[in-house]
Design an enzyme around this catalytic site. Sequence first.
Site, PDB file in Angstrom:
ATOM      1  N   HIS A   1       0.853  -1.188   0.000  1.00 55.63           N
ATOM      2  CA  HIS A   1       0.000   0.000   0.000  1.00 55.63           C
ATOM      3  C   HIS A   1       0.885   1.233   0.000  1.00 55.63           C
ATOM      4  O   HIS A   1       1.878   1.304   0.731  1.00 55.63           O
ATOM      5  CB  HIS A   1      -0.892  -0.004   1.249  1.00 55.63           C
ATOM      6  CG  HIS A   1      -1.959   1.034   1.259  1.00 55.63           C
ATOM      7  ND1 HIS A   1      -1.694   2.382   1.421  1.00 55.63           N
ATOM      8  CD2 HIS A   1      -3.308   0.930   1.129  1.00 55.63           C
ATOM      9  CE1 HIS A   1      -2.830   3.056   1.402  1.00 55.63           C
ATOM     10  NE2 HIS A   1      -3.830   2.206   1.222  1.00 55.63           N
TER      11      HIS A   1
ATOM     12  N   CYS B   1      -4.061   2.476  -4.240  1.00 54.48           N
ATOM     13  CA  CYS B   1      -4.966   3.265  -3.407  1.00 54.48           C
ATOM     14  C   CYS B   1      -5.136   4.626  -4.053  1.00 54.48           C
ATOM     15  O   CYS B   1      -4.211   5.449  -4.037  1.00 54.48           O
ATOM     16  CB  CYS B   1      -4.426   3.401  -1.984  1.00 54.48           C
ATOM     17  SG  CYS B   1      -5.518   4.370  -0.912  1.00 54.48           S
TER      18      CYS B   1
ATOM     19  N   HIS C   1      -7.935   0.103  -3.678  1.00 53.37           N
ATOM     20  CA  HIS C   1      -8.734   0.874  -2.738  1.00 53.37           C
ATOM     21  C   HIS C   1      -9.273   2.075  -3.511  1.00 53.37           C
ATOM     22  O   HIS C   1      -8.516   2.938  -3.931  1.00 53.37           O
ATOM     23  CB  HIS C   1      -7.879   1.375  -1.574  1.00 53.37           C
ATOM     24  CG  HIS C   1      -7.444   0.314  -0.622  1.00 53.37           C
ATOM     25  ND1 HIS C   1      -6.659   0.603   0.476  1.00 53.37           N
ATOM     26  CD2 HIS C   1      -7.681  -1.016  -0.588  1.00 53.37           C
ATOM     27  CE1 HIS C   1      -6.438  -0.526   1.146  1.00 53.37           C
ATOM     28  NE2 HIS C   1      -7.045  -1.516   0.509  1.00 53.37           N
TER      29      HIS C   1
ATOM     30  N   ASP D   1     -13.111   2.410  -0.419  1.00 59.68           N
ATOM     31  CA  ASP D   1     -12.289   2.811   0.717  1.00 59.68           C
ATOM     32  C   ASP D   1     -13.047   3.862   1.523  1.00 59.68           C
ATOM     33  O   ASP D   1     -14.213   4.132   1.282  1.00 59.68           O
ATOM     34  CB  ASP D   1     -10.952   3.330   0.215  1.00 59.68           C
ATOM     35  CG  ASP D   1      -9.836   3.195   1.242  1.00 59.68           C
ATOM     36  OD1 ASP D   1     -10.084   2.634   2.320  1.00 59.68           O
ATOM     37  OD2 ASP D   1      -8.716   3.638   0.950  1.00 59.68           O
ATOM     38  N   HIS D   2     -12.354   4.464   2.457  1.00 58.82           N
ATOM     39  CA  HIS D   2     -12.935   5.345   3.464  1.00 58.82           C
ATOM     40  C   HIS D   2     -14.212   6.046   3.003  1.00 58.82           C
ATOM     41  O   HIS D   2     -14.222   6.753   1.999  1.00 58.82           O
ATOM     42  CB  HIS D   2     -11.937   6.425   3.875  1.00 58.82           C
ATOM     43  CG  HIS D   2     -10.646   5.870   4.353  1.00 58.82           C
ATOM     44  ND1 HIS D   2      -9.522   6.649   4.499  1.00 58.82           N
ATOM     45  CD2 HIS D   2     -10.276   4.613   4.723  1.00 58.82           C
ATOM     46  CE1 HIS D   2      -8.518   5.909   4.925  1.00 58.82           C
ATOM     47  NE2 HIS D   2      -8.954   4.665   5.073  1.00 58.82           N
TER      48      HIS D   2
ATOM     49  N   TYR E   1     -15.153   4.053   8.259  1.00 62.48           N
ATOM     50  CA  TYR E   1     -15.536   2.656   8.060  1.00 62.48           C
ATOM     51  C   TYR E   1     -16.952   2.360   8.539  1.00 62.48           C
ATOM     52  O   TYR E   1     -17.221   1.295   9.081  1.00 62.48           O
ATOM     53  CB  TYR E   1     -14.521   1.734   8.739  1.00 62.48           C
ATOM     54  CG  TYR E   1     -13.218   1.683   7.974  1.00 62.48           C
ATOM     55  CD1 TYR E   1     -13.096   0.896   6.843  1.00 62.48           C
ATOM     56  CD2 TYR E   1     -12.126   2.452   8.368  1.00 62.48           C
ATOM     57  CE1 TYR E   1     -11.916   0.863   6.118  1.00 62.48           C
ATOM     58  CE2 TYR E   1     -10.941   2.428   7.653  1.00 62.48           C
ATOM     59  CZ  TYR E   1     -10.844   1.631   6.529  1.00 62.48           C
ATOM     60  OH  TYR E   1      -9.669   1.608   5.807  1.00 62.48           O
TER      61      TYR E   1
END
Length: 354
Positions: free
Chosen positions: A203, A241, A270, A314-315, A328
């Site tokens: 990552h 990501c 991500h 992702d987030h 999350y």
Amino acid sequence: MRNMKLSFRWYGADDRVTLENIRQIPGMHTIVTAVYDVPPGEVWPKESIEALKKEIEGAGLHFEVVESIPVHEDIKLGKPTRDQYIANYCENIRRVAAAGVKCICYNFMPVFDWTRTQLDHVLPDGSTSLVYYQEQVDQVNPLESDSDLTLPGWDASYSREELKETVAQYQAMTDEDLWNNLRYFLEQIIPVAASCDVNMAIHEDDPCWSIFGLPRIITCEENLDRFLKLVDDSHNGITLCTGSLGCSCRNDVVHMAEKYTSQGRVHFVHMRNVKVLENGFEERAHLSQCGSLDMYEIMKALYDNGFCGYIRPDHGRMIWGETGRPGYGLYDRALGATYLNGLWEAIEKGAQKS
């Protein structure tokens, strides 16, 4: 047909977002999780791995991605103790592979896995998100005893003195030192991963620039090129990501998606959107128009270049009054998953007609 596998991160039995919630998201395939009660550097009990597998498969989902198996700081620092920790890491690869895991996400960031300055910044629509403002980071000095050591993302297991000591050790290192330690690590773990047919997916540093004078090397195209050549094996790949790379205007995320997917080195993605600011960035809703990234073009680059790995939203923001682990929650990540599904289907059907 190029089948991407939609996945969702889950933090185990204590997660407010349950497997029952996740399984109801259309198209969901894989749960992304880990054994969270074992300290970094130690071997995961087989019983814990099998318990995760049984619970996830019992919910009708697959246990194929681990995020993450943490890399012990002694490995990153190149200490004499690193060999035992690397041996433990190799054993963890073998153990999760035996349970059916196909991909392991990890990082090589010194001390801090990720850094934000606020976890509940209120956006114009009333939702809250994670943000990074440089002027707030500049107010913190981890080497000063009276410094505020509470930036989000920091490992709370460190005492104040331990954090100062660890940061000081890294500040004495150069980027080349960290590159050498990463090479040493990869040269031992990638042959094990290859023998188990597990893809290792590093990552990028989050954010993708140096903070507090610490060496950070997985930050840009030039460095990703160098990383992939350290051990030139298809099992040595990346987690693309979009948020970590996309928070810097110097990174062309669409181009990077095209390039590394065509090389067969993107094993995990991500997908999140960020709004790049002069003083940092804000995490936003997944929709392209909400941030600085063209999510359609990124997904199209993945599709056009044969991506068939794992993608997770992702987030997410906190919306509709939801509370819980910042970034999350269920609702916004579920919206993100549905959006990614829609993009992929449209791209796929468009390609079939052309």
